[in-house]
Design an enzyme around this catalytic site. Structure first.
Site, PDB file in Angstrom:
ATOM      1  N   TYR A  18     -19.693   0.644 -41.596  1.00 53.52           N
ATOM      2  CA  TYR A  18     -19.946  -0.421 -40.617  1.00 53.52           C
ATOM      3  C   TYR A  18     -19.139  -0.259 -39.328  1.00 53.52           C
ATOM      4  CZ  TYR A  18     -21.343  -2.275 -45.132  1.00 53.52           C
ATOM      5  OH  TYR A  18     -21.883  -2.421 -46.381  1.00 53.52           O
ATOM      6  N   TYR A  65     -26.338 -11.053 -50.222  1.00 49.68           N
ATOM      7  CA  TYR A  65     -26.086  -9.638 -49.965  1.00 49.68           C
ATOM      8  C   TYR A  65     -26.257  -8.899 -51.285  1.00 49.68           C
ATOM      9  CZ  TYR A  65     -23.916  -5.197 -49.051  1.00 49.68           C
ATOM     10  OH  TYR A  65     -23.709  -3.852 -48.944  1.00 49.68           O
ATOM     11  N   ASP A 111     -27.392 -10.896 -59.608  1.00 51.89           N
ATOM     12  CA  ASP A 111     -26.554  -9.802 -59.116  1.00 51.89           C
ATOM     13  C   ASP A 111     -25.093 -10.254 -59.259  1.00 51.89           C
ATOM     14  OD1 ASP A 111     -25.048  -8.054 -57.648  1.00 51.89           O
ATOM     15  OD2 ASP A 111     -26.331  -8.071 -55.853  1.00 51.89           O
ATOM     16  N   LYS A 118     -18.722  -2.734 -59.435  1.00 54.35           N
ATOM     17  CA  LYS A 118     -17.353  -2.996 -58.957  1.00 54.35           C
ATOM     18  C   LYS A 118     -16.299  -2.982 -60.069  1.00 54.35           C
ATOM     19  CE  LYS A 118     -18.679  -5.317 -54.704  1.00 54.35           C
ATOM     20  NZ  LYS A 118     -18.232  -4.524 -53.589  1.00 54.35           N
TER      21      LYS A 118
END
Ligand code: PMP
Length: 731
Positions: free
Chosen positions: A321, A449, A550, A579
């Site tokens: 980013y 997201y 998610d 993660k």
């Protein structure tokens, strides 16, 4: 279920008379001295002594009481005959029942629960107590309980990590390795071993041979030698003071074990105030010397290699980013440990990010590192097409054992985004396989997201996400408004109305609804009410579309529940995890599905059309299994509850600072929302100057630290945020 605040350790010998009792007793003494409430359980004692009242007295418990008077003790079954438990039970035929592992394990669980409930607060420290349970086995791991079961089965049912006491005598290596095999075949985690000198070394040769043994067991068995306990003749001395001195020596020798137990569950034993003070003085002096030396060295080295390295990085490496040609500043890191990141030049930063939320157990956790090293020695990676391996299977077993029970099938993906792609493909294929060919779209809410690959991006927030850039090429999905119902405010069912209306209007087109349960992460760090999730689940059922949750960011305890969907008591059809799965050591993610989804896809010989080169990478699976072992220990619950409390204390004062519009805390997540976008470059540099690692984005300055971070470290993070906002370093 065991209490959250109890760490339980089984202690096994490689043989009868290996020294389990001395090790247990000395460990209990060290634990009590370190401020841990300690319970010693002897599940089966043979060779008990009949006292004057005709009652059986367990000799091992008596020894533990002498060594650790502050510890509680409990002997479950006692037999007078000194032989194997199986034979003793047969000879003394209590109710003619054979000894069975299952009821015994249940009884042990009950004892631990009742004990932990009895005192939930330490006498010498405020706040929830840190409890240690030491269970001393009987004989070795294969000591028979009955014709069918050994002590190993009892340990396996308990599932607690095992400390192996190795009798350092001729045959020690063989016995130690056989015991490790016995643990491995029962999927029992081994904390490490203690090498116990069962008697004084008699000759130079014997001493030499003994000195070699820990190394041999360590390298052949891949488990660390946590301590060597020298022969302690004083334990039987007639004078009390001599025995006390001997126990003190033994407790000192075993303190590394206590430390390993602490790190295992992420809680280190408390040091006494005096110890703390002297440690602080020493560490301050050492730190001052080290800093001076490091600063001089730093200037020289950073000037040379550092500058060249950073220049190459800036000119040629893409960072996330940011512009490839004018990127945001990057700092060179050279080490990590616990909740700290070390920069080139010696500066150490307290980490508030857990490396984008994945390093839940802290960095370089010895249990994870060891799992990785062990796996690396046999097989780092193999294709998963046509081959399988134990690390993947064991990880699958663990995952399904802890995930919502409706989920029965696991797909191992190599990143969170890919896990989302796989979930979307599963849902789309399922609809097609069922003949519902119009169901080609996915519905979600704004503010979400789900990753950076094309399919995942198509369900990210369409305005603030990356949608706008790729609007021409992304699959067109269906969006409802962001759930505005706060987690911490009363629920208004009107929150579901817009969602219900949009879904009803597109019901026959929607294959699945995808949501981040309770916490919308990178889309805005927003916490919504569990009732909304329950409502959406009901709507999915009503309209025959699947629910994908998610939990890549929220899974494995981050919100205070093992999975965030537990807040709403909802089980999805498909679940994405990532993660924290690998404790942040390797890249691994997983997509779990119900049997119905798998069956639907399989109709007419159908198969899931996905498979990547690194799927189910053995190193990643092995380290993830170790990470889930830590999670299964349950210590995270108390840690996350503590983090929630300390984050609330530390961040609440920010609420009244200029520019702040909201402060919200949930589990191990603390968020300060600003009225406008923060200046990431300036703020980041300010934070590094303050000795903390915090990476804000958009209007959000937030903390998601590793669970093992200390209260003082959180205070450092919160103070840095408060200071940055007070000094307007964010503008
Ligand atoms: N889903 C959620 C909820 C996430 O937070 C993330 C990562 N921030 C992803 C998916 C994508 O995971 P990865 O970065 O591993 O591709």
């Amino acid at each position: 279920m065991l209490p959250d605040n109890a760490l339980c350790l089984s202690i096994a010998g490689t043989d009868t008379d290996a020294g389990k009792t001395v090790v247990t007793a000395a460990l209990a003494r060290a634990a009590v001295a370190a401020g841990l409430r300690t319970l010693i359980i002897k599940p089966i004692q043979t060779g008990s002594i009949v006292d004057a009242q005709g009652k059986l007295q367990a000799p091992d418990i008596a020894l533990c009481r002498e060594a650790a008077p502050g510890a509680d003790t409990h002997a479950l079954l006692q037999f007078a005959t000194a032989c194997s438990p199986q034979l003793a039970a047969q000879l003394e035929a209590l109710d003619e029942k054979p000894l069975r592992a299952h009821p015994l394990a249940e009884e042990i669980g009950k004892v631990v629960r009742e004990w932990a409930l009895a005192t939930t607060f330490c006498t010498n420290a405020p706040g929830p107590c840190r409890n240690l349970v030491l269970l001393e086995g009987a004989g070795g791991l294969l000591t028979p309980l009955s014709h069918r079961e050994t002590l190993g089965e009892l340990f396996a049912l308990l599932g607690w990590p095992v400390l192996l006491v190795v009798a350092n005598r001729l045959g020690a290596i063989n016995h130690a390795l056989l015991s490790l095999e016995a643990l491995r075949s029962r999927h029992l985690p081994c904390l490490g071993f203690v090498m116990n000198e069962v008697r004084e070394a008699q000759s130079e040769l014997e001493r030499t041979i003994r000195g070699e043994n820990p190394k041999a067991v360590e390298s052949l068995g891949h488990k660390p030698c946590l301590a060597k306990l020298p022969h302690v003749p004083g334990l039987n001395a007639p004078e009390f003071s001599a025995r006390e001195a001997a126990w003190n020596g033994a407790a000192r020798a075993l303190s590394p074990v206590l430390h390993a137990v602490g790190t295992w569950q992420g809680f280190a034993p408390k040091t006494t105030t005096q110890e703390k003070r002297s440690q602080e003085t020493v560490s301050k002096e050492t730190a001052a010397q080290e800093t001076a030396a490091q600063e001089t060295a730093a200037q020289e080295t950073v000037d040379q290699e550092g500058v060249a390295l950073l220049r190459f990085d800036r000119e040629h490496l893409w960072h996330p980013y940011t512009s490839p040609l004018r990127p945001l500043r990057a700092w060179e890191a050279v080490g990590s440990s616990g909740a700290r990141i070390r920069l080139k030049g010696g500066r150490e930063l307290v980490d508030g990010m857990a490396s984008w939320w994945c390093a839940i157990h802290g960095y370089n956790h010895p249990w994870l590192m060891r799992a990785l090293q062990t796996q690396a020695q046999s097989m780092p990676h193999l294709m998963f097409g046509g081959l399988t391996h134990a690390p993947a299977v064991r990880l699958g077993q663990r995952l399904l054992g802890m995930a919502p029970p409706a989920l029965k099938h696991v797909f191992f993906a190599d990143s969170g985004s890919v896990a989302v792609e796989v979930a979307l493909k599963m849902a789309l294929q399922y609809g097609q396989a069922k003949g519902e060919t119009r169901r080609t779209q996915v519905m979600t809410v704004r503010g979400g997201y789900h990753g950076d690959t094309l399919g995942a991006m198509s369900v990210c927030d369409p305005q603030d996400g990356m949608h706008a850039l790729f609007s021409g090429i992304l699959p067109k999905q269906i969006f409802a408004p962001r759930p505005e119902c706060r987690f911490d405010a009363p629920y208004n069912p009107a929150a579901e109305q817009a969602f219900a209306k949009i879904l009803a209007a597109h019901a026959d087109l929607v294959a699945a609804v995808i949501l981040e349960p309770i916490v919308q992460g990178a889309g805005g760090m927003w916490f919504y009410h569990p009732a909304f999730l329950r409502g959406v689940h009901a709507l999915c059922k009503q309209h025959g579309c699947l629910l994908i949750l998610d939990e890549i960011a929220t899974g494995f305890g981050r919100t205070g529940k093992l999975f965030a969907c537990e807040h709403a008591d909802v089980q999805p059809d498909i679940l994405c995890l990532g993660k924290g799965l690998s404790g942040g050591v390797m890249t691994l993610a997983a997509t779990l599905a119900t049997h119905e989804v798998a069956e639907g896809i399989s109709q007419g010989g159908g198969m899931l059309m996905h498979g990547s080169t690194f799927m189910a990478n053995a190193l990643a699976c092995a380290v993830s299994e170790a990470s889930l072992e830590l999670i299964s220990g349950g210590g995270w619950r108390a840690e996350v509850a503590r983090l929630e409390r300390v984050l609330r204390q530390g961040l609440s004062p920010c609420a009244c600072l200029p520019g702040v519009v909201d402060v919200r805390i949930l589990g191990a997540i603390g968020v300060v929302e600003m009225e406008s976008e923060v200046n990431v470059e300036r703020l980041q540099a300010f934070f590094v100057e303050q000795g903390v690692w915090i990476r804000p984005f958009g209007r959000l300055v937030y903390l998601m630290p590793p669970y093992i971070i200390t209260d003082d470290e959180i205070a450092t993070l919160c103070t840095a945020i408060h200071r940055a906002l007070t000094q307007e370093a964010w503008r």
